[in-house]
Design an enzyme around this catalytic site. Sequence first.
Site, PDB file in Angstrom:
ATOM      1  N   MET A   1       0.856  -1.280  -0.059  1.00 20.25           N
ATOM      2  CA  MET A   1      -0.052   0.247   0.267  1.00 20.25           C
ATOM      3  C   MET A   1       0.867   0.996  -0.098  1.00 20.25           C
ATOM      4  SD  MET A   1      -2.570  -1.075  -0.260  1.00 20.25           S
ATOM      5  CE  MET A   1      -2.561  -3.563   0.081  1.00 20.25           C
ATOM      6  N   CYS A   2       0.331   2.566  -0.427  1.00 17.78           N
ATOM      7  CA  CYS A   2       1.300   3.549  -0.363  1.00 17.78           C
ATOM      8  C   CYS A   2       0.300   4.420  -0.590  1.00 17.78           C
ATOM      9  CB  CYS A   2       2.137   3.700  -1.885  1.00 17.78           C
ATOM     10  SG  CYS A   2       2.360   1.772  -2.325  1.00 17.78           S
ATOM     11  N   THR A   3       0.818   5.997  -0.520  1.00 18.41           N
ATOM     12  CA  THR A   3       0.160   7.438  -0.208  1.00 18.41           C
ATOM     13  C   THR A   3       1.189   8.135  -1.268  1.00 18.41           C
ATOM     14  OG1 THR A   3      -0.638   6.789   1.687  1.00 18.41           O
ATOM     15  CG2 THR A   3      -0.442   8.876   1.054  1.00 18.41           C
TER      16      THR A   3
ATOM     17  N   THR B   1       4.470   7.527  -0.253  1.00 18.16           N
ATOM     18  CA  THR B   1       5.385   6.550   0.403  1.00 18.16           C
ATOM     19  C   THR B   1       5.852   5.126  -0.315  1.00 18.16           C
ATOM     20  OG1 THR B   1       3.600   5.593   1.557  1.00 18.16           O
ATOM     21  CG2 THR B   1       4.491   7.327   2.390  1.00 18.16           C
TER      22      THR B   1
ATOM     23  N   ARG C   1      -5.625   7.618   5.527  1.00 19.84           N
ATOM     24  CA  ARG C   1      -4.552   8.243   4.696  1.00 19.84           C
ATOM     25  C   ARG C   1      -5.081   8.802   3.528  1.00 19.84           C
ATOM     26  NH1 ARG C   1      -2.152   4.480   2.402  1.00 19.84           N
ATOM     27  NH2 ARG C   1      -2.921   2.571   2.159  1.00 19.84           N
TER      28      ARG C   1
END
Length: 326
Positions: A1-3, A19, A225
């Site tokens: 997962m990422c932002t 990220t 997020r």
Amino acid sequence: MCTSLTYQNSRGDHFLARTMDFAFELDGRPLFMPRNWTVAGDAGEFTTKYGFVGAGRKLGHEMVVDGVNEKGLGVAALYFPGNAHYEAHATEGKLGLAPHDFTAWALGNAGSVAELAKLVPHVQLVDVPVALLQLTPPLHFIISDTTGKTAILEATGPELHLIDNPVGVMTNAPEFGWHLQNLSTYGTLTAQERPLNNYLGYTSKTQGPGTGALGLPGDYTSPSRFVRTVFAKHFSQPMADTPSTLNLLQHLLDNVTIPKGVKLKADGTSDYTQYRGYMSLDDQAYYMEPYDNQELQRVVLTPELLAETTPKEFPLDHQVHIANMN
């Protein structure tokens, strides 16, 4: 997962930051890709028009998950589980790309969001696995350029097109439109302290500054997020130069950075932020910040580097550096 998020500072410079959150060790490092380089992609070859630098590795062929090119276009791939749709084969007359090759193709062939928007209808993402993971990664993409234009590409059907991103933030599933609608749930949050009501003649004592953000979600799910990043980006104080803007972006990503062990998967492994990447679009510079060393490490697309004719990997310094004050 990422932002991921885009940012424009008070001087008008544009940035894309992200990220990289994953359990499997990707071992990414800065990778330069030259102009006129033919990439032996997993679904077929393609040739670069522009040079670019980003986070990636050579695994059979060069793969990049985020980066910036010499025209100031930035692209980042993020996980999109349960929503990505890929074709078994490309339609005749269209270029077939493995999902994990899209970032390199886009950075190598488009100089702006507008230019990419004209190219993607002639491309299809096909179901071809990446050998490192033994699966076809479900991905979607955030794209931004030096005009401040930001778009999303989500392969939910055979035809590809860019979606305007008015907030310059992207996380993971569900689809982007759902995240925008979900923002309405938190549309009354503010950075200001909220006055407390008098209930039945009783006046509560204030809890102090920060009450305007009561209800802001603090967990590590994709919807939370997304909301948290939009909130922090919107209310953060803009900076006027590149060093201070990069510092601000580090603080913004602190809100969604995942330490090892706090987000466990069903198999017991831990998703964590393996690195954070920062793309200075106007300077055509890429900054990488590995998990175990929060010092930014930079590669700039200088004329000398762009004159190189073969790909080049740059080693990352994973050693923690502590300044001695005496």
